[in-house]
Motif scaffolding. Structure first.
Motif, PDB file in Angstrom:
ATOM      1  N   SER A 198       0.897  -1.320   0.066  1.00 19.29           N
ATOM      2  CA  SER A 198      -0.022   0.105   0.012  1.00 19.29           C
ATOM      3  C   SER A 198       0.740   1.183   0.074  1.00 19.29           C
ATOM      4  CB  SER A 198      -0.864  -0.097   1.256  1.00 19.29           C
ATOM      5  OG  SER A 198      -0.320   0.038   2.537  1.00 19.29           O
ATOM      6  N   ILE A 199       0.420   2.464  -0.356  1.00 24.84           N
ATOM      7  CA  ILE A 199       1.035   3.720  -0.227  1.00 24.84           C
ATOM      8  C   ILE A 199       0.564   4.284   1.236  1.00 24.84           C
ATOM      9  CG2 ILE A 199       1.391   5.737  -1.553  1.00 24.84           C
ATOM     10  CD1 ILE A 199       0.102   4.775  -4.077  1.00 24.84           C
ATOM     11  N   GLY A 200       1.798   4.472   1.781  1.00 27.50           N
ATOM     12  CA  GLY A 200       1.420   5.313   3.213  1.00 27.50           C
ATOM     13  C   GLY A 200       0.929   6.486   3.091  1.00 27.50           C
ATOM     14  N   GLY A 201       0.126   7.142   3.933  1.00 27.46           N
ATOM     15  CA  GLY A 201      -0.284   8.369   4.024  1.00 27.46           C
ATOM     16  C   GLY A 201      -1.412   8.872   3.006  1.00 27.46           C
ATOM     17  N   THR A 202      -1.682   9.972   2.736  1.00 23.79           N
ATOM     18  CA  THR A 202      -2.797  10.386   2.093  1.00 23.79           C
ATOM     19  C   THR A 202      -2.244  11.597   0.923  1.00 23.79           C
ATOM     20  OG1 THR A 202      -3.702  11.950   3.793  1.00 23.79           O
ATOM     21  CG2 THR A 202      -4.875   9.778   3.530  1.00 23.79           C
ATOM     22  N   PRO A 203      -3.198  11.637  -0.184  1.00 18.08           N
ATOM     23  CA  PRO A 203      -2.839  12.966  -1.153  1.00 18.08           C
ATOM     24  C   PRO A 203      -2.936  14.161  -0.151  1.00 18.08           C
ATOM     25  CG  PRO A 203      -4.413  11.155  -1.850  1.00 18.08           C
ATOM     26  CD  PRO A 203      -4.370  10.936  -0.479  1.00 18.08           C
ATOM     27  N   PRO A 204      -2.205  15.327  -0.689  1.00 20.43           N
ATOM     28  CA  PRO A 204      -2.422  16.463  -0.080  1.00 20.43           C
ATOM     29  C   PRO A 204      -3.586  17.221  -0.370  1.00 20.43           C
ATOM     30  CG  PRO A 204      -1.080  16.600  -2.193  1.00 20.43           C
ATOM     31  CD  PRO A 204      -1.029  15.135  -1.883  1.00 20.43           C
ATOM     32  N   GLU A 205      -3.919  17.871   0.489  1.00 20.43           N
ATOM     33  CA  GLU A 205      -5.469  18.730   0.394  1.00 20.43           C
ATOM     34  C   GLU A 205      -5.119  19.845  -0.692  1.00 20.43           C
ATOM     35  OE1 GLU A 205      -8.155  19.542   3.107  1.00 20.43           O
ATOM     36  OE2 GLU A 205      -7.885  17.481   3.938  1.00 20.43           O
ATOM     37  N   PRO A 206      -6.163  20.089  -1.543  1.00 19.66           N
ATOM     38  CA  PRO A 206      -5.929  21.083  -2.580  1.00 19.66           C
ATOM     39  C   PRO A 206      -5.380  22.362  -1.592  1.00 19.66           C
ATOM     40  CG  PRO A 206      -8.157  20.242  -2.895  1.00 19.66           C
ATOM     41  CD  PRO A 206      -7.510  19.718  -1.538  1.00 19.66           C
ATOM     42  N   GLY A 207      -4.523  23.214  -2.427  1.00 21.54           N
ATOM     43  CA  GLY A 207      -3.965  24.257  -1.739  1.00 21.54           C
ATOM     44  C   GLY A 207      -2.943  23.982  -0.553  1.00 21.54           C
ATOM     45  N   ARG A 208      -2.888  22.823  -0.277  1.00 24.98           N
ATOM     46  CA  ARG A 208      -1.634  22.481   0.487  1.00 24.98           C
ATOM     47  C   ARG A 208      -0.755  21.333  -0.075  1.00 24.98           C
ATOM     48  NH1 ARG A 208      -4.529  21.010   6.131  1.00 24.98           N
ATOM     49  NH2 ARG A 208      -5.961  22.575   6.356  1.00 24.98           N
ATOM     50  N   ARG A 209      -0.614  21.819  -1.300  1.00 27.56           N
ATOM     51  CA  ARG A 209       0.482  20.912  -2.117  1.00 27.56           C
ATOM     52  C   ARG A 209       1.824  21.309  -1.536  1.00 27.56           C
ATOM     53  NH1 ARG A 209       0.061  19.674  -7.633  1.00 27.56           N
ATOM     54  NH2 ARG A 209       1.995  20.630  -7.916  1.00 27.56           N
ATOM     55  N   PRO A 210       2.697  20.288  -1.557  1.00 25.93           N
ATOM     56  CA  PRO A 210       4.272  20.657  -0.937  1.00 25.93           C
ATOM     57  C   PRO A 210       4.895  21.302  -2.058  1.00 25.93           C
ATOM     58  CG  PRO A 210       3.758  18.466  -1.566  1.00 25.93           C
ATOM     59  CD  PRO A 210       2.646  18.967  -1.579  1.00 25.93           C
ATOM     60  N   ALA A 211       5.964  22.041  -1.854  1.00 25.17           N
ATOM     61  CA  ALA A 211       6.734  22.925  -2.519  1.00 25.17           C
ATOM     62  C   ALA A 211       7.141  22.141  -3.865  1.00 25.17           C
ATOM     63  CB  ALA A 211       7.609  23.775  -1.788  1.00 25.17           C
ATOM     64  N   GLY A 212       7.706  20.825  -3.523  1.00 23.14           N
ATOM     65  CA  GLY A 212       8.489  20.127  -4.586  1.00 23.14           C
ATOM     66  C   GLY A 212       7.490  19.077  -5.297  1.00 23.14           C
ATOM     67  N   CYS A 213       8.105  17.875  -5.444  1.00 22.86           N
ATOM     68  CA  CYS A 213       7.237  17.093  -6.267  1.00 22.86           C
ATOM     69  C   CYS A 213       5.978  16.887  -5.003  1.00 22.86           C
ATOM     70  CB  CYS A 213       8.065  15.943  -6.265  1.00 22.86           C
ATOM     71  SG  CYS A 213       6.955  14.302  -6.870  1.00 22.86           S
ATOM     72  N   PRO A 214       4.570  16.674  -5.904  1.00 21.73           N
ATOM     73  CA  PRO A 214       3.703  16.664  -4.888  1.00 21.73           C
ATOM     74  C   PRO A 214       3.413  15.269  -4.307  1.00 21.73           C
ATOM     75  CG  PRO A 214       2.861  16.610  -7.199  1.00 21.73           C
ATOM     76  CD  PRO A 214       4.214  17.071  -7.296  1.00 21.73           C
ATOM     77  N   PHE A 215       4.130  14.253  -4.764  1.00 30.40           N
ATOM     78  CA  PHE A 215       4.100  12.841  -4.271  1.00 30.40           C
ATOM     79  C   PHE A 215       5.372  12.529  -3.204  1.00 30.40           C
ATOM     80  CE2 PHE A 215       4.894   8.086  -4.692  1.00 30.40           C
ATOM     81  CZ  PHE A 215       3.674   7.813  -4.174  1.00 30.40           C
ATOM     82  N   ALA A 216       6.079  13.533  -3.079  1.00 28.67           N
ATOM     83  CA  ALA A 216       7.252  13.393  -2.140  1.00 28.67           C
ATOM     84  C   ALA A 216       7.005  12.934  -0.873  1.00 28.67           C
ATOM     85  CB  ALA A 216       8.077  14.602  -2.098  1.00 28.67           C
ATOM     86  N   PRO A 217       6.062  13.708  -0.215  1.00 29.48           N
ATOM     87  CA  PRO A 217       5.812  13.115   1.287  1.00 29.48           C
ATOM     88  C   PRO A 217       5.368  11.675   1.431  1.00 29.48           C
ATOM     89  CG  PRO A 217       4.635  15.275   0.638  1.00 29.48           C
ATOM     90  CD  PRO A 217       4.946  14.951  -0.686  1.00 29.48           C
ATOM     91  N   ARG A 218       4.732  11.026   0.307  1.00 30.27           N
ATOM     92  CA  ARG A 218       4.355   9.578   0.489  1.00 30.27           C
ATOM     93  C   ARG A 218       5.386   8.680  -0.243  1.00 30.27           C
ATOM     94  NH1 ARG A 218      -1.694   9.137  -1.516  1.00 30.27           N
ATOM     95  NH2 ARG A 218      -1.881   7.291  -0.399  1.00 30.27           N
ATOM     96  N   CYS A 219       6.542   9.215  -0.975  1.00 31.67           N
ATOM     97  CA  CYS A 219       7.126   8.365  -1.852  1.00 31.67           C
ATOM     98  C   CYS A 219       8.119   7.684  -1.074  1.00 31.67           C
ATOM     99  CB  CYS A 219       7.932   9.539  -2.589  1.00 31.67           C
ATOM    100  SG  CYS A 219       8.940   8.521  -4.054  1.00 31.67           S
TER     101      CYS A 219
END
Lengths: 336, 333
Positions: free
Chosen positions: A277-298
């Motif tokens: 499984s992929i840990g964590g959850t997708p970012p909420e709109p407007g709270r996208r991380p600065a770099g790659c949006p998938f980085a926090p779960r990657c």
């Protein structure tokens, strides 16, 4: 890329950006999506809730809800930019040259208007048909999508039909004016598997008969495997991977795509004990991380992934398989 | 589990029937009976995952609700550890209610928006007096840890959580009751694919840890194959087939099971393109007027005259493999 010579491209969406106005100010929900559809091609657009897949398509049709608007990009359809069109011009395209089928046939048909009238509507509006002619064509369309006793059904109201039948009516409406492009937004999600199989079968048959291009939006990678030519994978408002269908399932290059494919239990496999499984959850709109949006779960994210957004680039050479990941090259090597 | 419970079923369901009386027409002038559940019987063994699959309206959720006495059955018995629950009044049921829990499909509507997560999980602990007041907080923290949420989530409200996190809270709430049996009613259907896998893994882990028994109601056959011990296939209020997982998927006997399996898409483009599907025609008939004879005969590719008039009996064709079909005689293909 060789195939992008402009000639065969039916739809060319470039750098589409969509914002929603929230209490905390504007939030970017679609961030630079680019995708193309060739003539006669079926494109699968895959992503989880909130990835922007539906909004992207709604924006092309000028159907974005209040407080959500396009703030950049272009969408060239048959040489004209859909995003720059006036309401009046767009109305001629919508339901005419571009047909669409929405997810929920329970709510997208008008409950107080007979089926026949609803199928006739685009014919009357776009084709200037007379009522008698339009009614005859509506009957043919219902027969085309496999509704038994099609002619008698014209006088039914939506509540007299089952979910699967209603979705067929939606498809009949979408196809009424022989569109060059059919946009189907999760058209089978609300349906049971046996009915889903019927609908997919009908769409395949109609595509062979009518030759239109299709954009099929879904969250279900298994469903589109046998249906589409190419797949675009969206994550948090960006395209993370774009590849021919076989290539995507055989050699997924983005860690998100790999995670998605690995998390699908498969009927053919014996029940493995633990699903990956992929840990964590997708970012909420407007709270996208600065770099790659998938980085926090990657699982393979590194320092540069948190700083910069990777561009969508061919995996090798000039291939049609493109991915937005700094580490994609290494993944490809590790697999090969 | 001790040696004694190993052979005794946890729940014995016998002839369970649930009919709903409904009024139709603009003024409710017509009456009709919805045959949601008609004479279903099976055992649920301790520690197993029995999955119930079928299309919408087949009665799978009604089966779960009726077993838990959330719907009172029209007829039939539900024996829990030998005791028939169908005859008990609310007060007598209360201790059983604690042991028999449910997780619903929609984690957005099952949590009270005005209660913090901690309060929501503490509620059943206080209600059933499962811990002294002073220990409730640490119990809640342990439950949150069980479902993979940090202790600080106790202070949050449901709207601050994602769908997957809320479903974890719903699981923690069910666990708080120290249940033996949990009905998972489409518990993962509303979640995104990447989150579904997390919750499935969590359910399996908790089952091992606490020796739980699941009745897993679902329509996703790939998920069912992954987690089940046995699988029951329902069609229009009846069970069509019930078998251990490997048998049901490897050697399905009922034509409906075969069609259902054939309708499931696989994430494999080459296989999908050359696959020959057996696509069922038509829709499920209305449960208000179920067909006579075998209920599947209107859509069955193999139906013969006998199927139209005579309802097939529920037979065991090989140990543990039950089917209701005239043509599945002898258990062969």
């Amino acid at each position: 890329m060789a195939r992008k010579n402009g000639q065969e491209l039916l739809l060319d969406v470039r750098d589409l950006a969509i914002e929603v106005v929230t209490r905390n100010g504007p939030a970017r929900i679609v961030d630079g999506i680019s995708l193309t559809v060739e003539k006669g091609e079926t494109l699968g657009v895959v992503g989880e809730s909130g990835c922007g897949k539906s909004l992207t398509m709604l924006s092309l049709l000028g159907l974005l809800p209040n407080k959500i608007s396009v703030i950049g990009g272009s969408a060239t359809f048959k040489g004209r930019d859909l995003l720059a069109m006036s309401h009046k011009e767009l109305r001629k395209v919508r339901g005419g040259e571009i047909g669409f089928v929405f997810q929920d046939p329970m709510t997208s048909l008008n409950p107080v208007v007979r089926i026949g009238q609803q199928v006739m509507e685009p014919l009357l509006y776009h084709r200037n048909m007379g009522r008698a002619e339009a009614r005859k064509r509506a009957g043919e369309l219902l027969k085309l999508v496999g509704i038994p006793g099609a002619e008698e059904r014209l006088d039914n109201y939506p509540h007299e039909l089952s979910g699967g039948m209603r979705q067929r009516v939606m498809i009949a409406i979408g196809l009424a004016c022989d569109p060059a492009l059919l946009i189907a937004d999760e058209p089978t999600t609300a349906l049971d598997v046996t009915i889903q199989a019927q609908i997919v079968d009908i769409v395949k048959e109609l595509r062979a008969k009518l030759g239109m291009s299709i954009v099929w939006i879904t969250h279900d990678l298994a469903l589109i495997a046998g249906l589409v030519d190419r797949v675009v994978v969206l994550y948090a408002g960006s395209v993370v991977e774009d590849a021919p269908v076989d290539e995507l399932y055989e050699n997924p290059a983005h860690p998100y795509t790999r995670g998605l494919l690995a998390s699908i239990p498969r009927l053919k496999d014996e029940g493995a004990e633990k699903l990956s499984s992929i840990g964590g959850t997708p970012p909420e709109p407007g709270r996208r991380p600065a770099g790659c949006p998938f980085a926090p779960r990657c699982p393979i994210a590194r320092a540069e992934c948190e700083r910069a957004v990777p561009a969508l680039e061919p995996v090798k050479g000039e291939g049609a398989h493109r991915v937005a990941c700094f580490a994609a090259g290494e993944i490809a090597e590790a697999v090969a | 589990m001790n040696a004694m419970t190993k052979t005794e079923p946890l729940l014995q369901i016998e002839g369970l029937t649930k009919h709903f009386h409904v009024r139709l027409g603009a003024f409710g002038e017509r009456e009709a009976v919805v045959h949601a559940l008609d004479d279903i019987s099976f055992d649920i063994m301790p520690g197993e995952t029995l999955s119930v699959v079928g299309e919408s309206g087949c009665g799978k959720s009604t089966a779960g609700f009726t077993i838990l006495q959330l719907h009172r059955p029209t007829a039939g018995r539900i024996r829990y550890q030998g005791r028939d629950l169908a005859g008990l009044d609310e007060k007598a049921l209360r201790p059983y209610r604690r042991e028999l829990q449910i997780i619903f499909q929609d984690p957005y509507s099952t949590l009270n928006p005005r209660m913090t997560i901690g309060e929501a999980i503490a509620e059943p602990i206080l209600f059933h007096k499962l811990a002294p007041k002073g220990e409730v907080k640490s119990r809640v923290e342990r439950l949150l840890a069980d479902v993979g949420l940090p202790a600080r989530f106790a202070m949050r409200y449901p709207h601050e959580l994602s769908g997957g996190q809320r479903q974890r809270v719903a699981i923690a709430r069910a666990l708080a009751c120290e249940p033996k049996f949990i009905v998972c009613d489409e518990a993962i259907s509303a979640l995104d694919v990447s989150i579904q896998a997390q919750i499935i893994n969590l359910l399996l882990e908790l089952q091992r840890k606490y020796g739980l028994t699941y009745l897993f109601i679902a329509h996703d056959l790939a998920v069912v194959r992954h987690i089940s011990t046995r699988v029951a296939v329902m069609y229009l209020g009846r069970v069509a087939e019930l078998a251990p997982r490997a048998r049901l998927f490897g050697n399905p006997l009922h034509p409906y099971t075969k069609a259902l399996l054939s309708a499931v898409p696989e994430a494999d483009p080459a296989y999908e393109r050359k696959r020959q599907r057996q696509i069922l025609q038509g829709d499920v008939p209305s449960p208000m007027a179920p067909p006579a004879g075998c209920r599947f005969h209107t859509r069955c590719p193999l139906a013969i005259e006998r199927c139209r008039v005579e309802a097939p009996v529920w037979r065991e064709t090989s140990p543990g493999h039950h089917v209701a079909c005239h043509l599945a005689e002898g258990g062969g293909e």
